[in-house]
Design a protein around this motif. Sequence first.
Motif, PDB file in Angstrom:
ATOM      1  N   LEU A 131       0.827  -1.220   0.000  1.00  0.00           N
ATOM      2  CA  LEU A 131       0.000   0.000   0.000  1.00  0.00           C
ATOM      3  C   LEU A 131       0.859   1.267   0.000  1.00  0.00           C
ATOM      4  O   LEU A 131       0.323   2.374   0.100  1.00  0.00           O
ATOM      5  CB  LEU A 131      -0.933   0.000   1.223  1.00  0.00           C
ATOM      6  N   CYS A 132       2.170   1.135  -0.108  1.00  0.00           N
ATOM      7  CA  CYS A 132       3.077   2.299  -0.069  1.00  0.00           C
ATOM      8  C   CYS A 132       2.701   3.294  -1.172  1.00  0.00           C
ATOM      9  O   CYS A 132       2.661   2.940  -2.354  1.00  0.00           O
ATOM     10  CB  CYS A 132       4.525   1.818  -0.276  1.00  0.00           C
ATOM     11  N   PRO A 133       2.417   4.551  -0.808  1.00  0.00           N
ATOM     12  CA  PRO A 133       2.028   5.527  -1.839  1.00  0.00           C
ATOM     13  C   PRO A 133       3.192   5.951  -2.735  1.00  0.00           C
ATOM     14  O   PRO A 133       2.982   6.581  -3.766  1.00  0.00           O
ATOM     15  CB  PRO A 133       1.506   6.724  -1.024  1.00  0.00           C
ATOM     16  N   ASN A 134       4.411   5.588  -2.346  1.00  0.00           N
ATOM     17  CA  ASN A 134       5.590   5.974  -3.151  1.00  0.00           C
ATOM     18  C   ASN A 134       6.119   4.810  -3.996  1.00  0.00           C
ATOM     19  O   ASN A 134       7.196   4.912  -4.578  1.00  0.00           O
ATOM     20  CB  ASN A 134       6.700   6.461  -2.206  1.00  0.00           C
ATOM     21  N   SER A 135       5.393   3.700  -4.029  1.00  0.00           N
ATOM     22  CA  SER A 135       5.893   2.486  -4.681  1.00  0.00           C
ATOM     23  C   SER A 135       6.083   2.682  -6.187  1.00  0.00           C
ATOM     24  O   SER A 135       5.418   3.513  -6.810  1.00  0.00           O
ATOM     25  CB  SER A 135       4.925   1.338  -4.435  1.00  0.00           C
ATOM     26  N   LEU A 136       6.989   1.900  -6.740  1.00  0.00           N
ATOM     27  CA  LEU A 136       7.254   1.902  -8.186  1.00  0.00           C
ATOM     28  C   LEU A 136       7.080   0.486  -8.719  1.00  0.00           C
ATOM     29  O   LEU A 136       7.354  -0.491  -7.999  1.00  0.00           O
ATOM     30  CB  LEU A 136       8.680   2.374  -8.471  1.00  0.00           C
ATOM     31  N   TYR A 137       6.666   0.393  -9.987  1.00  0.00           N
ATOM     32  CA  TYR A 137       6.331  -0.907 -10.564  1.00  0.00           C
ATOM     33  C   TYR A 137       7.111  -1.184 -11.854  1.00  0.00           C
ATOM     34  O   TYR A 137       7.273  -0.295 -12.692  1.00  0.00           O
ATOM     35  CB  TYR A 137       4.820  -0.990 -10.817  1.00  0.00           C
ATOM     36  N   THR A 138       7.530  -2.440 -11.970  1.00  0.00           N
ATOM     37  CA  THR A 138       8.260  -2.892 -13.163  1.00  0.00           C
ATOM     38  C   THR A 138       7.311  -2.911 -14.367  1.00  0.00           C
ATOM     39  O   THR A 138       6.200  -3.422 -14.265  1.00  0.00           O
ATOM     40  CB  THR A 138       8.800  -4.323 -12.938  1.00  0.00           C
ATOM     41  N   GLY A 139       7.765  -2.370 -15.474  1.00  0.00           N
ATOM     42  CA  GLY A 139       6.949  -2.398 -16.692  1.00  0.00           C
ATOM     43  C   GLY A 139       5.814  -1.382 -16.671  1.00  0.00           C
ATOM     44  O   GLY A 139       4.896  -1.465 -17.482  1.00  0.00           O
ATOM     45  N   TRP A 140       5.868  -0.421 -15.739  1.00  0.00           N
ATOM     46  CA  TRP A 140       4.875   0.677 -15.703  1.00  0.00           C
ATOM     47  C   TRP A 140       5.602   1.990 -15.371  1.00  0.00           C
ATOM     48  O   TRP A 140       5.596   2.932 -16.142  1.00  0.00           O
ATOM     49  CB  TRP A 140       3.779   0.366 -14.665  1.00  0.00           C
ATOM     50  N   ASP A 141       6.271   2.007 -14.183  1.00  0.00           N
ATOM     51  CA  ASP A 141       7.082   3.183 -13.821  1.00  0.00           C
ATOM     52  C   ASP A 141       8.478   3.093 -14.411  1.00  0.00           C
ATOM     53  O   ASP A 141       9.192   4.090 -14.496  1.00  0.00           O
ATOM     54  CB  ASP A 141       7.223   3.270 -12.291  1.00  0.00           C
ATOM     55  N   HIS A 142       8.878   1.875 -14.744  1.00  0.00           N
ATOM     56  CA  HIS A 142      10.247   1.616 -15.167  1.00  0.00           C
ATOM     57  C   HIS A 142      10.225   0.520 -16.224  1.00  0.00           C
ATOM     58  O   HIS A 142       9.359  -0.358 -16.176  1.00  0.00           O
ATOM     59  CB  HIS A 142      11.064   1.156 -13.948  1.00  0.00           C
ATOM     60  N   ASP A 143      11.172   0.542 -17.144  1.00  0.00           N
ATOM     61  CA  ASP A 143      11.182  -0.452 -18.219  1.00  0.00           C
ATOM     62  C   ASP A 143      11.224  -1.875 -17.675  1.00  0.00           C
ATOM     63  O   ASP A 143      11.960  -2.181 -16.735  1.00  0.00           O
ATOM     64  CB  ASP A 143      12.379  -0.219 -19.145  1.00  0.00           C
ATOM     65  N   GLY A 144      10.425  -2.746 -18.314  1.00  0.00           N
ATOM     66  CA  GLY A 144      10.298  -4.129 -17.875  1.00  0.00           C
ATOM     67  C   GLY A 144      10.961  -5.128 -18.806  1.00  0.00           C
ATOM     68  O   GLY A 144      11.917  -4.790 -19.519  1.00  0.00           O
ATOM     69  N   GLY A 145      10.415  -6.340 -18.815  1.00  0.00           N
ATOM     70  CA  GLY A 145      11.117  -7.502 -19.363  1.00  0.00           C
ATOM     71  C   GLY A 145      10.789  -7.919 -20.782  1.00  0.00           C
ATOM     72  O   GLY A 145      11.242  -8.968 -21.214  1.00  0.00           O
ATOM     73  N   TYR A 146      10.019  -7.121 -21.536  1.00  0.00           N
ATOM     74  CA  TYR A 146       9.864  -7.428 -22.961  1.00  0.00           C
ATOM     75  C   TYR A 146      11.115  -6.872 -23.655  1.00  0.00           C
ATOM     76  O   TYR A 146      11.041  -6.031 -24.564  1.00  0.00           O
ATOM     77  CB  TYR A 146       8.625  -6.753 -23.552  1.00  0.00           C
TER      78      TYR A 146
END
Length: 358
Positions: A131-146
Amino acid sequence: MKSTTTVNQTKLTKAPEIPTQMKAWEVVQPGPIDATPSPLKFTTKPVPKPKRGEVLVHVIACGVCHTDLHVTEGDLPVHHEHVTPGHEIVGRVVKNGPDTSRFQLGDRIGIPWLRWTCGVCEYCRAGKENLCPNSLYTGWDHDGGYAEYVTVPEGFAYRIPERFDSLTAAPLLCAGIIGYRAFERANVPAGGRLGLYGFGGSAHLTAQIAMAQGIEVHVLTRGKDARRFALSLGAASANGAYDLPPVKLDSAIIYAPVGDIVPKALEALKPGGTLAMAGIHSTDIPQLSYSDHIFHEKNLTSVESNTRRDGEEFLTLADRLDIHPEIHEYPLEKADEALKYVAAGDIQGACVLRISEG
Ligand SMILES: [Zn+2]
Ligand SMILES: [Zn+2]
């Protein structure tokens, strides 16, 4: 002395050569996956450089998750222009950034959706980093694995159980982990009855976890092939998404991003039952009737991401309970086709991109 090389550790005598450019997909302009021009482009990007606390990973496999479709189609707002999707990544560490110590070159690791949390907010401090409001996500906030290479903060990666090959392990990293959190949120009593609405990559893993613990699973989904697949895995019944199951349910999980299913699923619950919505996105929920849908102490909740503890617990269970992800393999250059298959909603298991031999 015997070699210690295993699936999870390839002894590297020298640092591998890392190119400066790599093949990768990017979301050019979010829109329908079937649109022309396509929202996705197969292109060349610079190989990312690991920052402080991060490692660089040569990607072996990356699962194709429904959330990638939400990122591609614009159901989720753009967080990073021209982002490369993909957050079920298995690969090998090929470079350590500054101040890293957890992994050695050659280690096989998994990279999930949850890329980073702040560690200091009230949720992080309470063990609810999902629930961290500062969280970051792979493939959304930052380049992912494709893509051929990706970076990850080392504290947010997982070690993969040795007995899973890399392609099979990929769907465990989001479909599996989020499915497990949804299962926990659904509060199924021991020996109880669980309804699963939608039967894609996540639900087919949750079903196996539940059945291995003696829980009776009822599947409700639009796809005929998916229904057949559910029965072959041992589901007690499989019906259409808007049907009522043959028995009342203690708990249910909605995997389909379709709010219209909510009243039906609440109707199917016993008094005191719990319905968990597992998706990051859903269409709106229609008006509910207090007496038909909510009274008798029914609980309606959602599932937001996962904690690292959920991930560690799930991977241990997946290993011990002999969970079998069913996978459909695609080459990296056909990621758009894999996403179209996911969009059609009649999948048997999960799609996985094979990116390198690793
Ligand atoms: Zn936080
Ligand atoms: Zn996912």
